[in-house]
Design a protein around this motif. Structure first.
Motif, mmCIF file in Angstrom:
data_model
loop_
_atom_site.group_PDB
_atom_site.id
_atom_site.type_symbol
_atom_site.label_atom_id
_atom_site.label_comp_id
_atom_site.label_asym_id
_atom_site.label_seq_id
_atom_site.Cartn_x
_atom_site.Cartn_y
_atom_site.Cartn_z
ATOM 1 N N ASP A 68 0.834 -1.208 0.000
ATOM 2 C CA ASP A 68 0.000 0.000 0.000
ATOM 3 C C ASP A 68 0.867 1.256 0.000
ATOM 4 O O ASP A 68 0.660 2.198 0.765
ATOM 5 C CB ASP A 68 -0.958 -0.002 1.196
ATOM 6 C CG ASP A 68 -2.169 0.904 0.978
ATOM 7 O OD1 ASP A 68 -2.352 1.390 -0.150
ATOM 8 O OD2 ASP A 68 -2.925 1.136 1.944
ATOM 9 N N ILE A 69 1.879 1.244 -0.867
ATOM 10 C CA ILE A 69 2.804 2.361 -1.043
ATOM 11 C C ILE A 69 2.482 3.037 -2.371
ATOM 12 O O ILE A 69 2.380 2.379 -3.407
ATOM 13 C CB ILE A 69 4.266 1.865 -1.034
ATOM 14 C CG1 ILE A 69 4.589 1.195 0.308
ATOM 15 C CG2 ILE A 69 5.231 3.008 -1.327
ATOM 16 C CD1 ILE A 69 5.905 0.443 0.309
ATOM 17 N N ALA A 70 2.342 4.361 -2.345
ATOM 18 C CA ALA A 70 1.904 5.074 -3.547
ATOM 19 C C ALA A 70 2.962 5.077 -4.634
ATOM 20 O O ALA A 70 2.672 4.775 -5.797
ATOM 21 C CB ALA A 70 1.507 6.503 -3.187
ATOM 22 N N GLY A 71 4.191 5.450 -4.282
ATOM 23 C CA GLY A 71 5.203 5.586 -5.310
ATOM 24 C C GLY A 71 6.608 5.518 -4.763
ATOM 25 O O GLY A 71 6.831 5.612 -3.550
ATOM 26 N N MET A 362 17.143 5.068 -2.970
ATOM 27 C CA MET A 362 15.711 4.778 -3.111
ATOM 28 C C MET A 362 14.935 5.664 -2.159
ATOM 29 O O MET A 362 15.410 6.015 -1.076
ATOM 30 C CB MET A 362 15.439 3.307 -2.817
ATOM 31 C CG MET A 362 15.643 2.900 -1.373
ATOM 32 S SD MET A 362 15.769 1.120 -1.118
ATOM 33 C CE MET A 362 17.533 0.857 -1.389
ATOM 34 N N SER A 363 13.724 6.043 -2.571
ATOM 35 C CA SER A 363 12.866 6.835 -1.701
ATOM 36 C C SER A 363 11.416 6.461 -1.982
ATOM 37 O O SER A 363 11.029 6.258 -3.136
ATOM 38 C CB SER A 363 13.085 8.331 -1.944
ATOM 39 O OG SER A 363 12.373 9.110 -0.996
ATOM 40 N N PHE A 364 10.632 6.363 -0.914
ATOM 41 C CA PHE A 364 9.223 5.993 -0.996
ATOM 42 C C PHE A 364 8.384 7.143 -0.440
ATOM 43 O O PHE A 364 8.741 7.745 0.574
ATOM 44 C CB PHE A 364 8.953 4.722 -0.195
ATOM 45 C CG PHE A 364 9.793 3.548 -0.636
ATOM 46 C CD1 PHE A 364 9.341 2.673 -1.594
ATOM 47 C CD2 PHE A 364 11.066 3.340 -0.098
ATOM 48 C CE1 PHE A 364 10.116 1.602 -2.017
ATOM 49 C CE2 PHE A 364 11.853 2.282 -0.509
ATOM 50 C CZ PHE A 364 11.376 1.406 -1.479
ATOM 51 N N ASN A 365 7.248 7.408 -1.079
ATOM 52 C CA ASN A 365 6.414 8.522 -0.630
ATOM 53 C C ASN A 365 5.284 8.087 0.295
ATOM 54 O O ASN A 365 4.330 8.823 0.505
ATOM 55 C CB ASN A 365 5.847 9.290 -1.824
ATOM 56 C CG ASN A 365 4.929 8.443 -2.698
ATOM 57 O OD1 ASN A 365 4.596 7.315 -2.356
ATOM 58 N ND2 ASN A 365 4.528 8.996 -3.846
ATOM 59 N N SER A 366 5.406 6.886 0.857
ATOM 60 C CA SER A 366 4.406 6.374 1.798
ATOM 61 C C SER A 366 5.090 5.456 2.804
ATOM 62 O O SER A 366 6.041 4.745 2.453
ATOM 63 C CB SER A 366 3.319 5.568 1.072
ATOM 64 O OG SER A 366 2.936 6.136 -0.148
#
Length: 655
Positions: A68-71, A362-366
């Motif tokens: 459930d990670i957006a991007g 790496m980077s996650f927005n959620s």
């Protein structure tokens, strides 16, 4: 980055007297000697754009969907060039706007500190800063003396200045609350709870102080300094420390989510900006990695850059060391330095394979479901390393001391990254890690779990050195005179330690006693109106009057006050857990209200003690009445002591 989110604070960990190594020692942490057979590694995949892209395409879409990670953005550099830069998922779920690695800005959180540390070393190289000089010589305010030793930039860059944790105004969503860097630093100087150079304890305040020192000695505002001396030389045109974002970059900013299926969160403002305010695209982060993989590139000369990657502090002989700002993540015989970063909603990692000319960002927005982004980024790093830099895994035998050492390790531990003078001391109690010695001579640590949220089993493979069942992670302890001083794992070892919980914070006895005390007081509080209704129904008039009646009622009132106090703090902790921006001062009035409730409870506790004495010395009282009165008084005394000990009653609201 700071993740003061309740669950993260509850877990932080580790402590130690660090053993310094020579800056010239650039070797990775050596493997544990063994004559046991080795498991052959899988054949190394060729590190090419085609192979990495294929690997990521089979990895990321499913991981984002199930988590459930957006991007997300993933960038790999090699030999001074961008090998691949990929965007996955959405920068804006509602608008179905895809992540563009060259145009979408993410918030790398504490990876921002690498820019701050680079700026510090630029000023060291210019002769304006000395890593071993008292930082008070560079500041326009004073760090109070403590432990007979000054704090230096070397302490700050190795996270050993000894500051307690800070959280207030750390992350804001209202731009009106933001202060210039100098004012933010002077709001409150956190208490020094460790001697400088003694205990690694990750410090956002320390990193921000370093940025403020750069601002003062350079004569340029911090954000402008980074723009002039790092972004511009590297061509990082889509990066900034300015908050809120300037108009030319705001349109490219990714939304941030707790979960992709939920509404986006407001833009996060990091008041102490050098610790985590960076906004940048993946493509720009590639340029920063390339510069450091070129031993400083246009930013630093080689000798200065090498100081940042060298082993500057090694708390545990069998675990990675701390550099100057970078921490080591050495794996598979490779020298790897890097940094992680977290805001409330963005979660990132940067890894540099220094001797191989390879970088991974790496980077996650959620955060994702059950903090999926944290698990995912760890697995990407480990799997990337095993795929492209495999190494035989030695089948290490169990150490003959496993049973005895497991017994000595068993107990309760708190994080070195904690607070002693404010309400966040409560987090140390709530988030203790417990080590259990298992029947098979392994140990489990409650706070260290696998992707299935099951505590990992650790097997001792060397003196005070453990390995997890998969052979991918190690845990080590420092023991003196037969007592555990601290322990930690992997890359966390140089920055956060687990130290034995003191008696006043040991959940092993506090939790059951607290449960019993709350049970006694809940029964007392709830029985008061019930008994009153029964007496009214049957028109029964008790014989208690005068002082005895006053004490009786005051004791019951104190029981109700405790329930109100616990409920009030429970609600506040829930609000904090939902977002660190709640620590922007809006809870101050409620904290003061709870302190007034606590003061009233203290008065009620005195009445309860008097009541117990009065009942015990009054003729004709039944034994159970005496016992219950004493239990109520003791329960109140215990809970009042606990509230005071974890600093829920303080003169100031600095934290």
């Amino acid at each position: 980055m700071w993740k003061v989110r309740l669950l993260a604070l509850l877990m932080a960990a580790l402590a130690s007297v660090a053993a310094a190594q020579s800056p010239a020692d650039l070797k990775p942490t050596p493997p544990v000697p063994t004559s046991a057979p080795e498991s052959p590694p899988a054949p190394a995949s060729t590190l090419t754009k085609a192979d990495v892209d294929t690997w990521l395409d089979g990895y990321m879409p499913y991981a984002l969907q199930t988590g459930d990670i957006a991007g997300a953005v993933v960038v790999v550099v090699k030999d001074g060039q961008v090998l691949t830069q990929r965007g996955f998922g959405y920068a804006d779920v509602k608008e179905k706007k895809p992540v563009d690695p060259a145009g979408t800005l993410f918030r790398p959180g504490s990876i921002s500190k690498l820019f701050t540390w680079t700026a510090v070393m630029q000023q060291v190289q210019a002769g304006k800063l000395d890593l071993d000089r008292d930082v008070n010589d560079y500041l326009d305010y004073k760090i109070p003396p403590a432990f007979g030793k000054p704090i230096t930039l070397r302490h700050i860059m190795t996270h050993t200045p000894g500051f307690e944790e800070t959280a207030k105004y750390l992350l804001l969503t209202d731009p009106k609350l933001a202060k210039p860097l100098g004012e933010a630093m002077k709001r409150w100087v956190p208490t020094r709870i460790y001697a400088p150079g003694q205990i690694p304890a990750y410090s956002n305040y320390g990193a921000s102080m370093a940025g403020y020192i750069v601002e003062r000695v350079s004569g340029e505002p911090f954000a402008q300094y980074i723009q002039n001396h790092i972004f511009t030389p590297l061509g990082m045109q889509h990066s900034t420390f300015v908050q809120p974002l300037p108009a030319n970059l705001a349109g490219g900013m990714s939304k941030g989510y707790q979960q992709a299926s939920k509404e986006p969160q407001p833009f996060e403002i990091i008041d102490m900006s050098p610790a985590g305010a960076l906004s940048a695209t993946g493509a720009d982060m590639a340029q920063f990695m390339i510069a450091h993989l070129a031993h400083g590139g246009p930013l630093l000369d080689k000798a200065t850059a090498e100081q940042m990657y060298a082993n500057a502090n090694t708390p545990y002989p069998g675990l990675p060391a701390m550099g100057l700002g970078f921490y080591h993540e050495d794996r598979n015989g490779r020298r790897i330095v890097g940094h992680g970063g977290d805001t409330d909603v963005f979660h990132s990692d940067l890894h540099l394979f220094i001797d191989d000319g390879v970088g991974l960002y790496m980077s996650f927005n959620s955060a994702g479901r059950e903090a999926a982004a944290h698990v995912l980024r760890e697995h990407i790093f480990v799997d990337f390393t095993d795929r492209y830099f495999p190494q035989p895994k030695p089948e290490l035998p169990t150490a003959p001391t496993a049973k005895e050492h497991a017994r000595l390790m068993a107990g309760h531990y708190i994080s070195s990254r904690g607070s002693e003078t404010n309400f966040m001391r409560l987090f140390s109690l709530l988030g203790e890690a417990q080590i259990v010695a298992n029947d098979d001579d392994t140990i489990t640590v409650s706070a260290l779990r696998n992707a299935a949220q099951v505590p990992k089993r650790w097997r001792e493979v060397g003196p005070w050195l453990w390995q997890d069942a998969e052979g991918k992670e190690r845990l080590a302890a420092v023991v003196k005179d037969g007592k555990v001083v601290m322990f930690s794992i992997g890359a966390y070892a140089p920055i956060i330690e687990f130290v034995p919980a003191p008696g006043s914070l040991n959940a092993g006895w506090i939790t059951p006693v607290m449960a019993m005390a709350l049970g006694v007081l809940a029964l007392t509080a709830l029985s008061w109106p019930v008994v009153a209704l029964v007496r009214r129904r049957y028109r029964y008039t008790p014989g208690i009057t005068g002082r005895a009646l006053v004490l009786h009622r005051a004791t019951r009132a104190a029981a109700w006050l405790v329930l109100v106090f616990v409920l009030g703090w429970g609600i506040m902790l829930s609000v904090i857990n939902n977002g660190v921006d709640a620590l922007d001062g809006r809870l101050d009035i409620w904290m003061r209200l709870m302190q007034l409730v606590l003061l009233a409870t203290i008065a009620g506790t005195v009445a309860a003690i008097w009541n117990a004495y009065d009942i015990a010395t009054r003729a004709g009282r039944r034994p159970w009445s005496i016992v219950w009165a004493v239990l109520v008084a003791l329960s109140l005394v215990f809970l009042v002591w606990l509230a005071i000990d974890v600093k829920l009653l303080t003169l100031t609201l600095d934290f």
